[in-house]
Design a protein around this motif. Structure first.
Motif, PDB file in Angstrom:
ATOM      1  N   PRO A 118      16.849  33.508   6.316  1.00 21.93           N
ATOM      2  CA  PRO A 118      15.759  34.375   6.608  1.00 21.93           C
ATOM      3  C   PRO A 118      15.433  34.986   5.533  1.00 21.93           C
ATOM      4  O   PRO A 118      14.119  35.530   5.952  1.00 21.93           O
ATOM      5  CB  PRO A 118      16.385  35.092   7.924  1.00 21.93           C
ATOM      6  CG  PRO A 118      17.540  34.456   8.287  1.00 21.93           C
ATOM      7  CD  PRO A 118      18.184  33.831   6.974  1.00 21.93           C
ATOM      8  N   LEU A 119      15.899  35.286   4.566  1.00 23.37           N
ATOM      9  CA  LEU A 119      15.471  36.140   3.185  1.00 23.37           C
ATOM     10  C   LEU A 119      14.929  35.209   2.173  1.00 23.37           C
ATOM     11  O   LEU A 119      14.543  35.909   1.123  1.00 23.37           O
ATOM     12  CB  LEU A 119      16.540  37.215   2.774  1.00 23.37           C
ATOM     13  CG  LEU A 119      16.989  38.287   3.876  1.00 23.37           C
ATOM     14  CD1 LEU A 119      18.055  39.188   3.097  1.00 23.37           C
ATOM     15  CD2 LEU A 119      15.552  38.837   4.474  1.00 23.37           C
ATOM     16  N   GLY A 120      15.093  33.951   2.314  1.00 26.53           N
ATOM     17  CA  GLY A 120      14.690  32.960   1.529  1.00 26.53           C
ATOM     18  C   GLY A 120      15.731  31.926   0.882  1.00 26.53           C
ATOM     19  O   GLY A 120      16.880  31.773   1.760  1.00 26.53           O
TER      20      GLY A 120
ATOM     21  N   TYR B 123      19.046  43.806   3.029  1.00 25.23           N
ATOM     22  CA  TYR B 123      18.346  44.189   4.332  1.00 25.23           C
ATOM     23  C   TYR B 123      16.898  43.991   4.314  1.00 25.23           C
ATOM     24  O   TYR B 123      16.186  44.438   3.462  1.00 25.23           O
ATOM     25  CB  TYR B 123      18.829  45.637   4.605  1.00 25.23           C
ATOM     26  CG  TYR B 123      20.515  46.052   4.737  1.00 25.23           C
ATOM     27  CD1 TYR B 123      20.908  45.909   6.227  1.00 25.23           C
ATOM     28  CD2 TYR B 123      21.136  46.207   3.949  1.00 25.23           C
ATOM     29  CE1 TYR B 123      22.323  46.399   6.157  1.00 25.23           C
ATOM     30  CE2 TYR B 123      22.395  46.470   3.879  1.00 25.23           C
ATOM     31  CZ  TYR B 123      23.134  46.613   4.932  1.00 25.23           C
ATOM     32  OH  TYR B 123      24.393  46.934   5.398  1.00 25.23           O
ATOM     33  N   ARG B 124      16.540  43.417   5.490  1.00 18.02           N
ATOM     34  CA  ARG B 124      15.119  43.455   5.595  1.00 18.02           C
ATOM     35  C   ARG B 124      14.868  43.776   7.162  1.00 18.02           C
ATOM     36  O   ARG B 124      15.352  42.713   7.739  1.00 18.02           O
ATOM     37  CB  ARG B 124      14.412  42.294   4.978  1.00 18.02           C
ATOM     38  CG  ARG B 124      12.771  42.284   5.101  1.00 18.02           C
ATOM     39  CD  ARG B 124      11.936  41.321   4.717  1.00 18.02           C
ATOM     40  NE  ARG B 124      12.260  40.804   3.430  1.00 18.02           N
ATOM     41  CZ  ARG B 124      12.186  39.508   3.002  1.00 18.02           C
ATOM     42  NH1 ARG B 124      12.280  38.547   3.557  1.00 18.02           N
ATOM     43  NH2 ARG B 124      12.293  39.640   1.497  1.00 18.02           N
ATOM     44  N   ASN B 125      14.138  44.438   7.472  1.00 18.37           N
ATOM     45  CA  ASN B 125      13.850  44.674   9.104  1.00 18.37           C
ATOM     46  C   ASN B 125      14.959  44.449   9.802  1.00 18.37           C
ATOM     47  O   ASN B 125      16.015  45.569   9.570  1.00 18.37           O
ATOM     48  CB  ASN B 125      13.020  43.662   9.629  1.00 18.37           C
ATOM     49  CG  ASN B 125      11.485  43.483   8.661  1.00 18.37           C
ATOM     50  OD1 ASN B 125      11.018  44.754   8.413  1.00 18.37           O
ATOM     51  ND2 ASN B 125      10.750  42.688   8.469  1.00 18.37           N
ATOM     52  N   ASP B 126      15.213  43.524  10.723  1.00 18.38           N
ATOM     53  CA  ASP B 126      16.343  43.493  11.491  1.00 18.38           C
ATOM     54  C   ASP B 126      17.528  42.308  10.887  1.00 18.38           C
ATOM     55  O   ASP B 126      18.364  42.005  11.594  1.00 18.38           O
ATOM     56  CB  ASP B 126      16.259  43.582  12.933  1.00 18.38           C
ATOM     57  CG  ASP B 126      15.703  41.882  13.326  1.00 18.38           C
ATOM     58  OD1 ASP B 126      15.089  41.376  12.385  1.00 18.38           O
ATOM     59  OD2 ASP B 126      15.949  41.682  14.607  1.00 18.38           O
TER      60      ASP B 126
ATOM     61  N   LYS C  33      16.300  45.612  -2.480  1.00 19.23           N
ATOM     62  CA  LYS C  33      17.348  46.172  -3.359  1.00 19.23           C
ATOM     63  C   LYS C  33      18.494  45.790  -2.547  1.00 19.23           C
ATOM     64  O   LYS C  33      18.783  45.940  -1.450  1.00 19.23           O
ATOM     65  CB  LYS C  33      17.285  47.561  -3.382  1.00 19.23           C
ATOM     66  CG  LYS C  33      18.165  47.902  -4.444  1.00 19.23           C
ATOM     67  CD  LYS C  33      17.807  49.700  -4.798  1.00 19.23           C
ATOM     68  CE  LYS C  33      18.932  50.339  -5.786  1.00 19.23           C
ATOM     69  NZ  LYS C  33      20.330  49.998  -5.701  1.00 19.23           N
ATOM     70  N   GLY C  34      19.612  45.413  -3.292  1.00 16.11           N
ATOM     71  CA  GLY C  34      20.863  45.112  -2.662  1.00 16.11           C
ATOM     72  C   GLY C  34      21.830  46.125  -2.633  1.00 16.11           C
ATOM     73  O   GLY C  34      21.755  47.196  -3.337  1.00 16.11           O
TER      74      GLY C  34
END
Length: 150
Positions: free
Chosen positions: A5-7, A78-81, A63-64
């Motif tokens: 979901p993040l790439g 983390y991005r959104n949920d 950022k990790g």
């Protein structure tokens, strides 16, 4: 390539993209609610000498956060949920235990670094994500991305 979901997860050796097979793993007690759990293996041969073996998401723009543990180095994004964690076996700061290889955190992933004393071995990357992320399930990607538990 592994789509998350993040790439897309990609593997690079000395900055050249290499193909890999992502092994889909079952969800276990400590990571029963995750949406994806995969193991990526890289076969290192000592005649290959010094290598940087990177597992990353090149398009990542968040950022990790470092989430290491005993014999585990991991970074979470983390991005959104959504939470995604990439983990490797090792302790980057404990030179005595892992004397023949090291590693490091990247802005978009994590890497192993081999040297002239690194022996033949398989290097493992664990990739795990969860959505929706809650306070109660936040730790599950940490367990799910630990290669020693795969």
């Amino acid at each position: 390539m592994l789509i998350t979901p993040l790439g897309a997860i990609k593997l690079f050796v000395n900055d050249e993209e290499v193909g890999f097979t992502a092994i889909k793993l079952d969800f276990e007690l400590h990571c029963r609610d995750v949406n994806g759990r995969y193991l990526i293996q890289y076969e290192y041969k000592s005649e290959m000498k010094n290598q940087e073996i990177k597992c990353c998401i090149p398009s990542l723009d968040v950022k990790g956060e470092i989430e290491s543990g005993e014999s585990l180095e991991a970074v979470s994004y983390y991005r959104n949920d959504i939470k995604l964690t990439i983990g490797v076996e090792g302790e980057f700061t404990d030179e005595a235990k892992y004397i023949d290889y090291g590693g490091g955190y990247l802005s978009n992933g994590i890497q192993y670094v081999t040297n002239h004393t690194t022996s033949d071995r398989k290097f493992y990357f664990g990739v795990c994500w969860i959505q929706p992320l809650t306070e109660e399930n936040d730790i599950q990607t940490w367990f799910g991305a630990d290669p020693t538990l795969m």
